[in-house]
Design a protein around this motif. Structure first.
Motif, PDB file in Angstrom:
ATOM      1  N   GLN A   1      15.560   8.159 -23.848  1.00 12.54           N
ATOM      2  CA  GLN A   1      14.617   8.816 -22.921  1.00 12.54           C
ATOM      3  C   GLN A   1      15.338   9.256 -21.641  1.00 12.54           C
ATOM      4  N   GLN A   2      16.364   8.487 -21.245  1.00 10.27           N
ATOM      5  CA  GLN A   2      17.076   8.802 -19.993  1.00 10.27           C
ATOM      6  C   GLN A   2      18.248   9.761 -20.210  1.00 10.27           C
ATOM      7  N   ASN A   3      18.680   9.909 -21.465  1.00  6.54           N
ATOM      8  CA  ASN A   3      19.896  10.686 -21.736  1.00  6.54           C
ATOM      9  C   ASN A   3      19.681  11.684 -22.877  1.00  6.54           C
ATOM     10  N   PRO A   4      18.567  12.472 -22.810  1.00  4.88           N
ATOM     11  CA  PRO A   4      18.248  13.340 -23.955  1.00  4.88           C
ATOM     12  C   PRO A   4      19.296  14.411 -24.222  1.00  4.88           C
ATOM     13  N   HIS A   5      20.053  14.812 -23.194  1.00  2.30           N
ATOM     14  CA  HIS A   5      21.057  15.865 -23.390  1.00  2.30           C
ATOM     15  C   HIS A   5      22.463  15.320 -23.566  1.00  2.30           C
ATOM     16  N   GLY A   6      22.596  13.996 -23.594  1.00  2.00           N
ATOM     17  CA  GLY A   6      23.914  13.388 -23.712  1.00  2.00           C
ATOM     18  C   GLY A   6      24.254  13.048 -25.150  1.00  2.00           C
ATOM     19  N   ARG A   7      25.375  12.329 -25.283  1.00  2.00           N
ATOM     20  CA  ARG A   7      25.770  11.805 -26.591  1.00  2.00           C
ATOM     21  C   ARG A   7      25.349  10.333 -26.632  1.00  2.00           C
ATOM     22  N   ASN A   8      24.570   9.962 -27.630  1.00  2.00           N
ATOM     23  CA  ASN A   8      24.071   8.594 -27.720  1.00  2.00           C
ATOM     24  C   ASN A   8      24.452   8.001 -29.070  1.00  2.00           C
ATOM     25  N   GLU A   9      25.259   6.939 -29.018  1.00  2.00           N
ATOM     26  CA  GLU A   9      25.702   6.277 -30.249  1.00  2.00           C
ATOM     27  C   GLU A   9      25.189   4.841 -30.221  1.00  2.00           C
ATOM     28  N   GLY A  10      24.640   4.404 -31.348  1.00  2.00           N
ATOM     29  CA  GLY A  10      24.187   3.017 -31.452  1.00  2.00           C
ATOM     30  C   GLY A  10      24.669   2.427 -32.753  1.00  2.00           C
TER      31      GLY A  10
END
Ligand SMILES: C[S@@+](CC[C@H](N)C(=O)[O-])C[C@H]1O[C@@H](n2cnc3c(N)ncnc32)[C@H](O)[C@@H]1O
Length: 222
Positions: free
Chosen positions: A72-81
């Motif tokens: 929700q805070q980083n919609p335009h970033g790269r998110n890896e989990g």
């Protein structure tokens, strides 16, 4: 390494047992997390101070309680989990699908050997995982976290802490007799290890929620 006045108890759930233990907890984990861990996770995200567009890795996402908020805070970033347990990842995928962005990947992975190049991430978040690991492995895993962070990258860790009040020590007492009931988690004290791993600007916060003690540790890769 001496980390606190009371020693950290030995880890009792081996890495090979973790997917089985957490498969059995996946369906109910969110109730536990919201009751006892949500305040520490909220503090973790305050400290993380995500700027939309960053490269963010969450190690051991579990059912995705924090990963959902990262998206929700980083919609335009790269998110890896990543997580060792497929059953926990299934829950995380359900939450991520509702978070309003497709900029993410969730996959099986191991904190000991991250499948990412050196200096990839601006932020690495890891909640309630070191409290499962043998103390003698803390340095090795922190070195791996350090490796994948960019210089100046932030690390935020949350863990079950050693209770600072008598009523918070009940959880380590339960662990002593029934470690699997605690998901293999016991109180740890990570700050000296984070400093020894070469992180600077370190901060430590302690809080208890429903008597359950947590520590939140912040550091910056030099
Ligand atoms: C107590 S749960 C915490 C889940 C989540 N971080 C949270 O705060 O709600 C611990 C999680 O760590 C994962 N885990 C344990 N060892 C791991 C490892 N070596 N690599 C990746 N995940 C691991 C487990 O599968 C489990 O989902």
């Amino acid at each position: 390494m001496t980390t606190s006045h009371t020693p950290i108890l030995p880890a009792k759930v081996g890495k090979e047992q973790i997917p089985l233990v957490y498969k059995s907890k996946a369906a109910v984990y969110d109730y536990w997390g919201r009751l006892t861990e949500s305040k520490a996770q909220a503090r973790c995200l305050e400290l993380a101070h995500i700027q939309n567009g960053e490269a963010v890795l969450e190690v051991a996402v579990g059912t995705g309680l924090t990963f959902q908020r990262i998206l929700q805070q980083n919609p335009h970033g790269r998110n890896e989990g990543l997580d060792l347990t497929e059953a926990m990842l299934d829950k995380a995928r359900q939450k991520a699908a509702a978070a309003g962005t497709t900029n993410y990947r969730l996959q099986v992975g191991d904190a000991y050997a991250l499948d990412f190049a050196d200096a990839t991430f601006d932020l690495l978040v890891n909640n309630y995982m070191f409290d499962l690991l043998p103390e003698e492995h803390f340095g090795q895993v922190l070195a791996e976290f350090n490796r994948v962070l960019k210089p100046g990258g932030r690390l935020v860790l949350v863990n079950m802490a050693k209770g600072e009040r008598w009523y918070s020590q009940i959880w380590d007492a339960i662990y002593r007799v029934q470690p699997a009931a605690m998901g293999g988690c016991r109180g740890v004290a990570l700050l000296p290890y984070v400093q020894a791993a070469g992180f600077g600007q370190t901060q430590r916060y302690y809080l208890s929620q429903m008597t359950f003690p947590s520590e939140i540790i912040y550091g910056v890769k030099k």
